[in-house]
Design a protein around this motif. Structure first.
Motif, PDB file in Angstrom:
ATOM      1  N   VAL A  74       9.596  17.247  16.586  1.00  0.00           N
ATOM      2  CA  VAL A  74       9.652  16.209  15.674  1.00  0.00           C
ATOM      3  C   VAL A  74       9.523  18.444  14.674  1.00  0.00           C
ATOM      4  O   VAL A  74       9.230  19.129  15.157  1.00  0.00           O
ATOM      5  CB  VAL A  74       8.307  16.639  15.358  1.00  0.00           C
ATOM      6  CG1 VAL A  74       7.418  16.289  13.904  1.00  0.00           C
ATOM      7  CG2 VAL A  74       7.575  14.964  16.292  1.00  0.00           C
ATOM      8  N   LEU A 108       2.583   8.687  11.912  1.00  0.00           N
ATOM      9  CA  LEU A 108       4.113   9.223  12.475  1.00  0.00           C
ATOM     10  C   LEU A 108       4.263   9.991  13.599  1.00  0.00           C
ATOM     11  O   LEU A 108       5.139   9.892  14.018  1.00  0.00           O
ATOM     12  CB  LEU A 108       4.639   8.651  10.787  1.00  0.00           C
ATOM     13  CG  LEU A 108       4.924   7.264  10.240  1.00  0.00           C
ATOM     14  CD1 LEU A 108       5.862   7.935   9.206  1.00  0.00           C
ATOM     15  CD2 LEU A 108       5.860   6.950  11.279  1.00  0.00           C
ATOM     16  N   VAL A 109       3.798  11.524  12.839  1.00  0.00           N
ATOM     17  CA  VAL A 109       4.133  12.460  13.679  1.00  0.00           C
ATOM     18  C   VAL A 109       3.535  12.416  14.953  1.00  0.00           C
ATOM     19  O   VAL A 109       3.423  12.530  16.261  1.00  0.00           O
ATOM     20  CB  VAL A 109       3.582  13.788  13.079  1.00  0.00           C
ATOM     21  CG1 VAL A 109       3.475  15.003  13.668  1.00  0.00           C
ATOM     22  CG2 VAL A 109       4.078  14.432  11.578  1.00  0.00           C
ATOM     23  N   GLN A 166       5.560   9.859  21.686  1.00  0.00           N
ATOM     24  CA  GLN A 166       6.363   9.474  22.144  1.00  0.00           C
ATOM     25  C   GLN A 166       7.379  10.357  23.452  1.00  0.00           C
ATOM     26  O   GLN A 166       8.190  10.280  23.714  1.00  0.00           O
ATOM     27  CB  GLN A 166       7.508   8.789  21.411  1.00  0.00           C
ATOM     28  CG  GLN A 166       7.310   7.138  21.568  1.00  0.00           C
ATOM     29  CD  GLN A 166       8.540   6.196  20.773  1.00  0.00           C
ATOM     30  OE1 GLN A 166       8.327   6.806  19.519  1.00  0.00           O
ATOM     31  NE2 GLN A 166       8.382   5.695  21.395  1.00  0.00           N
ATOM     32  N   HIS A 209       5.429  10.132  17.001  1.00  0.00           N
ATOM     33  CA  HIS A 209       6.654  10.425  17.868  1.00  0.00           C
ATOM     34  C   HIS A 209       6.322  11.559  18.515  1.00  0.00           C
ATOM     35  O   HIS A 209       6.720  11.719  19.926  1.00  0.00           O
ATOM     36  CB  HIS A 209       6.977  11.492  16.628  1.00  0.00           C
ATOM     37  CG  HIS A 209       8.203  10.477  15.708  1.00  0.00           C
ATOM     38  ND1 HIS A 209       9.429   9.787  15.849  1.00  0.00           N
ATOM     39  CD2 HIS A 209       8.238   9.854  13.950  1.00  0.00           C
ATOM     40  CE1 HIS A 209       9.745   8.910  15.340  1.00  0.00           C
ATOM     41  NE2 HIS A 209       8.726   8.570  13.772  1.00  0.00           N
ATOM     42  N   ARG A 210       5.268  12.459  18.004  1.00  0.00           N
ATOM     43  CA  ARG A 210       4.613  13.957  19.634  1.00  0.00           C
ATOM     44  C   ARG A 210       4.385  12.609  20.687  1.00  0.00           C
ATOM     45  O   ARG A 210       4.623  13.134  22.044  1.00  0.00           O
ATOM     46  CB  ARG A 210       3.548  14.320  18.860  1.00  0.00           C
ATOM     47  CG  ARG A 210       4.187  15.518  17.504  1.00  0.00           C
ATOM     48  CD  ARG A 210       3.695  16.941  18.056  1.00  0.00           C
ATOM     49  NE  ARG A 210       4.042  17.669  17.549  1.00  0.00           N
ATOM     50  CZ  ARG A 210       4.330  18.753  17.189  1.00  0.00           C
ATOM     51  NH1 ARG A 210       3.375  19.784  17.445  1.00  0.00           N
ATOM     52  NH2 ARG A 210       4.496  19.321  16.530  1.00  0.00           N
ATOM     53  N   ASP A 258       9.239  12.306  21.337  1.00  0.00           N
ATOM     54  CA  ASP A 258      10.221  13.097  20.630  1.00  0.00           C
ATOM     55  C   ASP A 258      10.240  14.429  19.622  1.00  0.00           C
ATOM     56  O   ASP A 258       9.378  14.296  19.380  1.00  0.00           O
ATOM     57  CB  ASP A 258      10.062  12.210  19.092  1.00  0.00           C
ATOM     58  CG  ASP A 258      10.933  10.305  19.558  1.00  0.00           C
ATOM     59  OD1 ASP A 258      11.269  10.465  20.225  1.00  0.00           O
ATOM     60  OD2 ASP A 258      10.209   9.851  18.627  1.00  0.00           O
ATOM     61  N   ILE A 280       5.644   2.251  14.892  1.00  0.00           N
ATOM     62  CA  ILE A 280       6.605   3.391  14.354  1.00  0.00           C
ATOM     63  C   ILE A 280       6.436   2.794  13.015  1.00  0.00           C
ATOM     64  O   ILE A 280       6.935   3.038  11.733  1.00  0.00           O
ATOM     65  CB  ILE A 280       6.670   3.965  14.857  1.00  0.00           C
ATOM     66  CG1 ILE A 280       6.798   4.923  16.090  1.00  0.00           C
ATOM     67  CG2 ILE A 280       7.961   4.913  13.686  1.00  0.00           C
ATOM     68  CD1 ILE A 280       6.946   6.340  17.491  1.00  0.00           C
ATOM     69  N   ASP A 333       7.395   1.566  19.285  1.00  0.00           N
ATOM     70  CA  ASP A 333       8.587   1.214  18.348  1.00  0.00           C
ATOM     71  C   ASP A 333       7.844   0.292  17.287  1.00  0.00           C
ATOM     72  O   ASP A 333       8.194   0.606  16.284  1.00  0.00           O
ATOM     73  CB  ASP A 333       9.946   1.008  18.463  1.00  0.00           C
ATOM     74  CG  ASP A 333      10.990   2.182  19.540  1.00  0.00           C
ATOM     75  OD1 ASP A 333      10.019   3.046  18.743  1.00  0.00           O
ATOM     76  OD2 ASP A 333      11.590   1.944  19.593  1.00  0.00           O
TER      77      ASP A 333
END
Length: 120
Positions: free
Chosen positions: A66, A55-56, A62, A59-60, A64, A5, A2
């Motif tokens: 998208v 960022l993409v 983690q 997030h991927r 998450d 990010i 986090d």
């Protein structure tokens, strides 16, 4: 993950500020037909591109979800902005950027911001 990010989001916002700030500083010159693509606009657009891709990826990593359509639309707008800024960045002293090209950079950058903020 986090904190990384959040750092990337901060850098992404700095890139937006550089691009949009460079545009806004040239608004008065645009009215006179003397606008120029300043270096901060190119650097801001490149910062947005690199941090957005990071960022993409983060997030991927983690796990998450998208929204790939949203990211694709934002990337498409940014690629057009980056192309316009890159192609018009080194104008000779007598040459100025056309008002349509310069206005397009501002409009697409603003649209990119609103897509990011309003599309949830």
């Amino acid at each position: 993950m986090d904190p990384l990010i959040h750092a990337m989001i901060g850098l992404h916002i700095i890139g937006i500020a550089a691009l949009l700030g460079g545009f806004l500083t040239q608004m008065k010159a645009m009215g006179k037909g003397e606008a120029r693509m300043v270096p901060s606009m190119l650097h801001g657009a490149l910062t947005m591109l690199v941090t957005g891709m990071a960022l993409v990826g983060l997030h991927r990593a983690q796990g998450d979800a998208v929204n790939t359509f949203k990211i694709g639309l934002k990337l498409s707008l940014l690629v057009v902005v980056l192309a316009l800024v890159y192609l018009n960045r080194d104008q000779e002293e007598g040459e100025r950027v056309g008002t349509a090209a310069f206005g397009t950079v501002g409009a697409l950058t603003t649209a990119d911001v609103f897509i990011a903020v309003l599309w949830t």
